[in-house]
Design a protein around this motif. Structure first.
Motif, PDB file in Angstrom:
ATOM      1  N   MET A   1      -9.309  -3.054  -5.646  1.00  0.00           N
ATOM      2  CA  MET A   1      -8.377  -3.140  -4.773  1.00  0.00           C
ATOM      3  C   MET A   1      -8.038  -4.515  -4.384  1.00  0.00           C
ATOM      4  O   MET A   1      -8.768  -5.330  -4.350  1.00  0.00           O
ATOM      5  CB  MET A   1      -8.965  -2.523  -3.592  1.00  0.00           C
ATOM      6  CG  MET A   1      -8.024  -2.323  -2.407  1.00  0.00           C
ATOM      7  SD  MET A   1      -8.489  -1.306  -1.363  1.00  0.00           S
ATOM      8  CE  MET A   1      -7.680  -1.580   0.054  1.00  0.00           C
ATOM      9  N   THR A   2      -6.582  -4.680  -4.211  1.00  0.00           N
ATOM     10  CA  THR A   2      -6.103  -5.961  -4.040  1.00  0.00           C
ATOM     11  C   THR A   2      -5.395  -5.869  -2.973  1.00  0.00           C
ATOM     12  O   THR A   2      -4.647  -4.799  -2.471  1.00  0.00           O
ATOM     13  CB  THR A   2      -4.931  -6.333  -5.246  1.00  0.00           C
ATOM     14  OG1 THR A   2      -5.811  -6.490  -6.397  1.00  0.00           O
ATOM     15  CG2 THR A   2      -4.286  -7.807  -4.833  1.00  0.00           C
ATOM     16  N   ASN A   3      -5.207  -7.065  -2.006  1.00  0.00           N
ATOM     17  CA  ASN A   3      -4.667  -6.689  -0.674  1.00  0.00           C
ATOM     18  C   ASN A   3      -3.207  -7.233  -0.795  1.00  0.00           C
ATOM     19  O   ASN A   3      -2.810  -7.633  -1.868  1.00  0.00           O
ATOM     20  CB  ASN A   3      -4.926  -8.313   0.115  1.00  0.00           C
ATOM     21  CG  ASN A   3      -6.446  -8.045   0.828  1.00  0.00           C
ATOM     22  OD1 ASN A   3      -6.545  -7.014   1.558  1.00  0.00           O
ATOM     23  ND2 ASN A   3      -7.365  -9.050   0.691  1.00  0.00           N
ATOM     24  N   GLU A   4      -2.392  -6.974  -0.048  1.00  0.00           N
ATOM     25  CA  GLU A   4      -1.091  -7.319   0.076  1.00  0.00           C
ATOM     26  C   GLU A   4      -0.733  -8.716   0.385  1.00  0.00           C
ATOM     27  O   GLU A   4      -1.597  -9.193   1.145  1.00  0.00           O
ATOM     28  CB  GLU A   4      -0.284  -6.327   1.148  1.00  0.00           C
ATOM     29  CG  GLU A   4      -0.285  -4.982   0.967  1.00  0.00           C
ATOM     30  CD  GLU A   4       0.632  -4.626  -0.398  1.00  0.00           C
ATOM     31  OE1 GLU A   4       1.530  -5.111  -0.555  1.00  0.00           O
ATOM     32  OE2 GLU A   4       0.134  -3.703  -1.309  1.00  0.00           O
ATOM     33  N   ALA A   5       0.439  -8.980   0.338  1.00  0.00           N
ATOM     34  CA  ALA A   5       0.655 -10.665   0.660  1.00  0.00           C
ATOM     35  C   ALA A   5       0.611 -10.640   2.078  1.00  0.00           C
ATOM     36  O   ALA A   5       1.104 -10.000   2.523  1.00  0.00           O
ATOM     37  CB  ALA A   5       1.998 -10.978   0.198  1.00  0.00           C
ATOM     38  N   GLY A   6      -0.157 -11.752   2.515  1.00  0.00           N
ATOM     39  CA  GLY A   6      -0.213 -12.001   3.994  1.00  0.00           C
ATOM     40  C   GLY A   6      -1.299 -11.450   4.671  1.00  0.00           C
ATOM     41  O   GLY A   6      -1.436 -11.762   5.973  1.00  0.00           O
TER      42      GLY A   6
END
Length: 185
Positions: A1-6
């Motif tokens: 899973m990857t975070n969203e920008a910011g």
């Protein structure tokens, strides 16, 4: 899973994703908070054979590279979400405002003073005293002289100012001025 920008990507107690989207990296703010920021982290070899990490960073959408030991300070609540602390007229004494990333100022706290880098000089945050007991907002401005009252500190992901001359409902509550956006380069 990857975070969203910011979004948050690390810190003590963080149980969410720790990776950031392409073109972003997980920037350490403090032991409790890291955030996905635009830019890259590069690794280079040092003379001793070890690796060191340096980061090229600007305020999101900004152009100025953050100087070592300095932080950007960003609002995280509407209506100023993603606006950055700065002088009304860039790098000059006067009113403190929040503005666009392209004009974000750089800060550090030294000896309880919130200091803005102003090119070859420094500007100090001055919190004006309340005009009377009905005034609930405290005005902040920038001066070429250090403030004579109150103390600034980084606390978690906020910048706080406190003064024994400003009464509060509880002694353990401090006036929170801004959320900060800090990078360690």
């Amino acid at each position: 899973m990857t975070n969203e920008a910011g979004e948050q990507c690390g810190g003590i107690g963080w149980t969410g994703a720790t990776t950031c989207p392409s073109g972003w990296y997980c920037a350490f703010s403090n032991q409790y908070y890291s955030q996905c920021l635009q830019g890259t982290a590069t690794t280079t070899s040092s003379a001793g054979g070890g690796a060191t990490t340096s980061k090229t960073t600007s305020a999101q959408g900004g152009t100025e590279t953050l100087a070592p030991g300095y932080s950007f300070i960003r609002a995280v609540v509407d209506p100023n979400f993603h606006k950055y602390l700065q002088s009304k007229v860039s790098k000059t004494a006067g009113d403190a405002v929040v503005g666009e990333p392209s004009t974000a100022a750089q800060f550090q706290i030294v000896g309880g003073q919130l200091i803005q880098s102003a090119g070859s000089g420094k500007l100090y945050a001055v919190v004006e005293p309340r005009a009377n007991s009905t005034v609930m907002k405290l005005k902040v401005s920038w001066s070429t002289s250090p403030a004579t009252s109150g103390t600034f500190v980084f606390s978690g992901d906020t910048v706080e100012w406190s003064s024994p001359t400003v009464s509060r409902p509880q002694n353990n509550v401090r006036v929170i001025l801004f959320f900060f956006y800090q990078f360690n380069c």
